[in-house]
Design a protein around this motif. Structure first.
Motif, PDB file in Angstrom:
ATOM      1  N   ILE A 100       0.876  -1.169   0.000  1.00 55.22           N
ATOM      2  CA  ILE A 100       0.000   0.000   0.000  1.00 55.22           C
ATOM      3  C   ILE A 100       0.912   1.216   0.000  1.00 55.22           C
ATOM      4  O   ILE A 100       1.770   1.360   0.882  1.00 55.22           O
ATOM      5  N   LEU A 101       0.749   2.086  -0.985  1.00 56.45           N
ATOM      6  CA  LEU A 101       1.625   3.239  -1.154  1.00 56.45           C
ATOM      7  C   LEU A 101       0.851   4.538  -0.980  1.00 56.45           C
ATOM      8  O   LEU A 101      -0.244   4.699  -1.523  1.00 56.45           O
ATOM      9  N   ASP A 102       1.444   5.452  -0.227  1.00 56.79           N
ATOM     10  CA  ASP A 102       0.923   6.811  -0.101  1.00 56.79           C
ATOM     11  C   ASP A 102       1.931   7.727  -0.779  1.00 56.79           C
ATOM     12  O   ASP A 102       2.928   8.123  -0.178  1.00 56.79           O
ATOM     13  N   GLY A 103       1.706   8.023  -2.042  1.00 56.42           N
ATOM     14  CA  GLY A 103       2.706   8.767  -2.806  1.00 56.42           C
ATOM     15  C   GLY A 103       3.937   7.896  -3.002  1.00 56.42           C
ATOM     16  O   GLY A 103       3.866   6.801  -3.556  1.00 56.42           O
ATOM     17  N   VAL A 104       5.091   8.373  -2.510  1.00 57.80           N
ATOM     18  CA  VAL A 104       6.330   7.608  -2.655  1.00 57.80           C
ATOM     19  C   VAL A 104       6.638   6.774  -1.417  1.00 57.80           C
ATOM     20  O   VAL A 104       7.661   6.092  -1.367  1.00 57.80           O
ATOM     21  N   MET A 105       5.760   6.802  -0.418  1.00 55.86           N
ATOM     22  CA  MET A 105       6.033   6.099   0.833  1.00 55.86           C
ATOM     23  C   MET A 105       5.234   4.804   0.931  1.00 55.86           C
ATOM     24  O   MET A 105       4.055   4.762   0.580  1.00 55.86           O
ATOM     25  N   VAL A 106       5.893   3.754   1.414  1.00 53.70           N
ATOM     26  CA  VAL A 106       5.220   2.488   1.678  1.00 53.70           C
ATOM     27  C   VAL A 106       4.505   2.588   3.021  1.00 53.70           C
ATOM     28  O   VAL A 106       5.125   2.850   4.051  1.00 53.70           O
ATOM     29  N   VAL A 107       3.196   2.387   3.012  1.00 54.30           N
ATOM     30  CA  VAL A 107       2.414   2.423   4.248  1.00 54.30           C
ATOM     31  C   VAL A 107       2.461   1.066   4.941  1.00 54.30           C
ATOM     32  O   VAL A 107       2.749   0.959   6.126  1.00 54.30           O
ATOM     33  N   GLU A 108       2.159   0.014   4.199  1.00 53.11           N
ATOM     34  CA  GLU A 108       2.253  -1.354   4.699  1.00 53.11           C
ATOM     35  C   GLU A 108       2.626  -2.248   3.526  1.00 53.11           C
ATOM     36  O   GLU A 108       2.371  -1.914   2.362  1.00 53.11           O
ATOM     37  N   GLU A 109       3.205  -3.413   3.824  1.00 54.38           N
ATOM     38  CA  GLU A 109       3.563  -4.340   2.761  1.00 54.38           C
ATOM     39  C   GLU A 109       3.637  -5.755   3.306  1.00 54.38           C
ATOM     40  O   GLU A 109       3.828  -5.972   4.504  1.00 54.38           O
ATOM     41  N   ARG A 110       3.459  -6.705   2.428  1.00 52.62           N
ATOM     42  CA  ARG A 110       3.703  -8.113   2.732  1.00 52.62           C
ATOM     43  C   ARG A 110       4.565  -8.655   1.613  1.00 52.62           C
ATOM     44  O   ARG A 110       4.194  -8.614   0.446  1.00 52.62           O
ATOM     45  N   GLU A 111       5.756  -9.138   1.964  1.00 52.09           N
ATOM     46  CA  GLU A 111       6.725  -9.581   0.967  1.00 52.09           C
ATOM     47  C   GLU A 111       6.815 -11.097   0.916  1.00 52.09           C
ATOM     48  O   GLU A 111       6.402 -11.805   1.837  1.00 52.09           O
ATOM     49  N   ASN A 112       7.392 -11.567  -0.195  1.00 49.97           N
ATOM     50  CA  ASN A 112       7.735 -12.982  -0.364  1.00 49.97           C
ATOM     51  C   ASN A 112       6.532 -13.908  -0.152  1.00 49.97           C
ATOM     52  O   ASN A 112       6.614 -14.913   0.555  1.00 49.97           O
ATOM     53  N   ILE A 113       5.407 -13.558  -0.773  1.00 47.99           N
ATOM     54  CA  ILE A 113       4.234 -14.436  -0.744  1.00 47.99           C
ATOM     55  C   ILE A 113       4.422 -15.482  -1.845  1.00 47.99           C
ATOM     56  O   ILE A 113       4.482 -15.150  -3.026  1.00 47.99           O
ATOM     57  N   ALA A 114       4.549 -16.716  -1.462  1.00 51.86           N
ATOM     58  CA  ALA A 114       4.830 -17.785  -2.422  1.00 51.86           C
ATOM     59  C   ALA A 114       3.599 -18.072  -3.280  1.00 51.86           C
ATOM     60  O   ALA A 114       2.459 -17.824  -2.866  1.00 51.86           O
ATOM     61  N   PRO A 115       3.790 -18.608  -4.485  1.00 48.65           N
ATOM     62  CA  PRO A 115       2.652 -18.960  -5.343  1.00 48.65           C
ATOM     63  C   PRO A 115       1.689 -19.912  -4.633  1.00 48.65           C
ATOM     64  O   PRO A 115       2.100 -20.873  -3.985  1.00 48.65           O
ATOM     65  N   GLY A 116       0.388 -19.610  -4.742  1.00 44.60           N
ATOM     66  CA  GLY A 116      -0.633 -20.442  -4.134  1.00 44.60           C
ATOM     67  C   GLY A 116      -0.886 -20.181  -2.662  1.00 44.60           C
ATOM     68  O   GLY A 116      -1.775 -20.797  -2.072  1.00 44.60           O
ATOM     69  N   ILE A 117      -0.136 -19.259  -2.063  1.00 43.70           N
ATOM     70  CA  ILE A 117      -0.236 -18.990  -0.629  1.00 43.70           C
ATOM     71  C   ILE A 117      -1.044 -17.717  -0.389  1.00 43.70           C
ATOM     72  O   ILE A 117      -0.981 -16.759  -1.161  1.00 43.70           O
ATOM     73  N   THR A 118      -1.803 -17.705   0.719  1.00 39.02           N
ATOM     74  CA  THR A 118      -2.522 -16.513   1.162  1.00 39.02           C
ATOM     75  C   THR A 118      -1.896 -16.016   2.459  1.00 39.02           C
ATOM     76  O   THR A 118      -1.675 -16.798   3.388  1.00 39.02           O
TER      77      THR A 118
END
Length: 414
Positions: A100-118
């Motif tokens: 989630i981006l607010d302009g150039v700033m990352v507000v929240e993120e979830r990284e490295n979500i593998a294929p098929g995973i929630t």
């Protein structure tokens, strides 16, 4: 004429001593003159906009988002202001991230979500419109519309921030120094590429990479530049051949995978230009206490995921040096906040020290006489141990944020 020159009075030295101050000192002094004002404004903004976070919604109430190879489903979301949990499902064929981006700033993120995973991500959002990333950086971005909500306005106010002014000011001066070092290293790297000096270019790539690693905890505050500077080939549809693949890793690919400077002049010059832009932007970077801590925590968790998958330096394999520089930067942030942490949670600073020392010991065990070896030579169990230590340090920084009233996440301190 020579006699006249011998008897002429010498020009007065600049004020402050017989030697002119260095350009670096002048730059820091000029930046420092407005630094407290910038930080005070950022602190005021943070104090009036950040509220303590409530418990995340149950997974069954989460807003579902599916990321495919080419887009998000849906591409347009609307949620009320306040705390929202998103359930991100990866239906693409690669590990991906959702931001989630607010302009150039990352507000929240979830990284490295593998294929098929929630995976779920909880965010407290103020009313407004945000961008959302949808897998590959070459994919179009979606929109997240956050509508006003009375419940969000009723949440308790954040703690007073007067005590954070000193740590913020010192951290911003550190960032100014590292950004200046990064700009110099990338300029020298571009010159070495232009001169077709492969060995010098490789050495300068390492210097530039370490300078950027020291800036990495703050990367969420310049996400637009971070995407250009540090995106990996796997973030693009065409991988190494994608025209959008630029920055540090594009140069790394040429120098270490293709073993040549050929074709690198334009990428190296673009890298130096982006580094210069970052250097100029750094003096007015909107630092806030929660960002200072959460950026450090996210960096450690992100690094843990990358190392578990084989490392971020895919061609130079210099991950161990990068990890050490990033961990040192994170521990430096913890040290700046030590007096506040000691009051809020007396056992926490010692725990951070111990966990940082444990990570450093794991890295030191890999050293040889010439420094760190290639990450390819690190045994799988040692990679797993390093990734676990990075995760622990990231958890510690989450706990630090909670102890200081900046977040509600983290392990409980003893």
């Amino acid at each position: 004429m020579s006699g006249a020159m011998d008897t002429a009075p010498k020009a007065a030295s600049p004020a402050g001593g017989p030697h002119a101050p260095s350009r670096k000192a002048m730059r820091l002094a000029i930046a420092g003159s407005g630094l407290l004002l910038v930080i005070a404004f950022a602190a005021f903004y943070w104090a009036t906009s950040l509220a303590s976070r409530r418990k995340a919604a149950e997974a069954g109430d989460a807003v579902a988002v599916t990321v495919t190879d080419s887009a998000c489903e849906p591409m347009d979301l609307t949620v009320p202001a306040g705390r929202t949990t998103f359930a991100i499902t990866n239906r693409s064929n690669r590990a991906m991230e959702w931001e989630i981006l607010d302009g150039v700033m990352v507000v929240e993120e979830r990284e490295n979500i593998a294929p098929g995973i929630t995976q779920t991500i909880a965010a407290r959002l103020a009313a407004g419109t945000y961008d959302i990333t949808c897998g590959l950086l070459s994919n179009p971005r979606g929109k997240l519309h956050v509508t006003p909500a009375q419940a969000a306005d009723a949440e308790p106010a954040a703690p007073a921030l007067l005590a954070f002014i000193g740590p913020l000011a010192e951290y911003q001066v550190q960032l100014l120094t590292h950004a200046g070092d990064f700009a110099k290293a990338t300029s020298a790297l571009a010159q070495a590429v232009q001169a077709d000096d492969l060995e010098r270019a490789r050495a300068l790539y390492g210097t530039a990479r370490l300078s950027y690693a020291r800036l990495a905890p703050a990367a969420d505050l310049f996400a637009d530049l971070d995407t250009r500077l540090d995106a990996r080939a796997d973030d693009f549809g065409g991988r190494e051949q994608d025209p959008l693949f630029k920055g540090l890793h594009r140069v790394e690919y040429g120098l270490f995978a293709q073993n040549t400077t050929a074709g690198l002049r334009a990428p190296a010059e673009a890298l130096a230009a982006d580094a210069h832009e970052l250097d100029q932007r750094m003096a007015t970077l909107p630092l806030q206490p929660d960002r200072m801590v959460s950026g450090a925590a996210r960096l450690m968790h992100r690094a843990a995921g990358l190392e578990a998958m084989g490392g971020a330096e895919k061609y130079a394999h210099s991950d161990l040096a990068d990890i050490q520089a990033e961990a040192d930067a994170v521990l430096g942030i913890a040290n700046l906040l030590r007096p506040l942490a000691q009051k809020a949670s007396p056992g926490l600073p010692a725990r951070i020290d111990a966990d940082g020392a444990a990570l450093s010991a794991l890295l030191a065990a890999q050293r040889d006489g010439a420094g760190f070896p290639s990450f390819e030579t690190v045994a799988a169990d040692q990679r797993a141990a390093i990734a676990a230590a990075l995760t622990t340090l990231g958890d510690d920084m989450d706990t630090l944020g909670a102890a200081l009233g900046l977040t509600t996440a983290g392990r409980s301190a003893p």
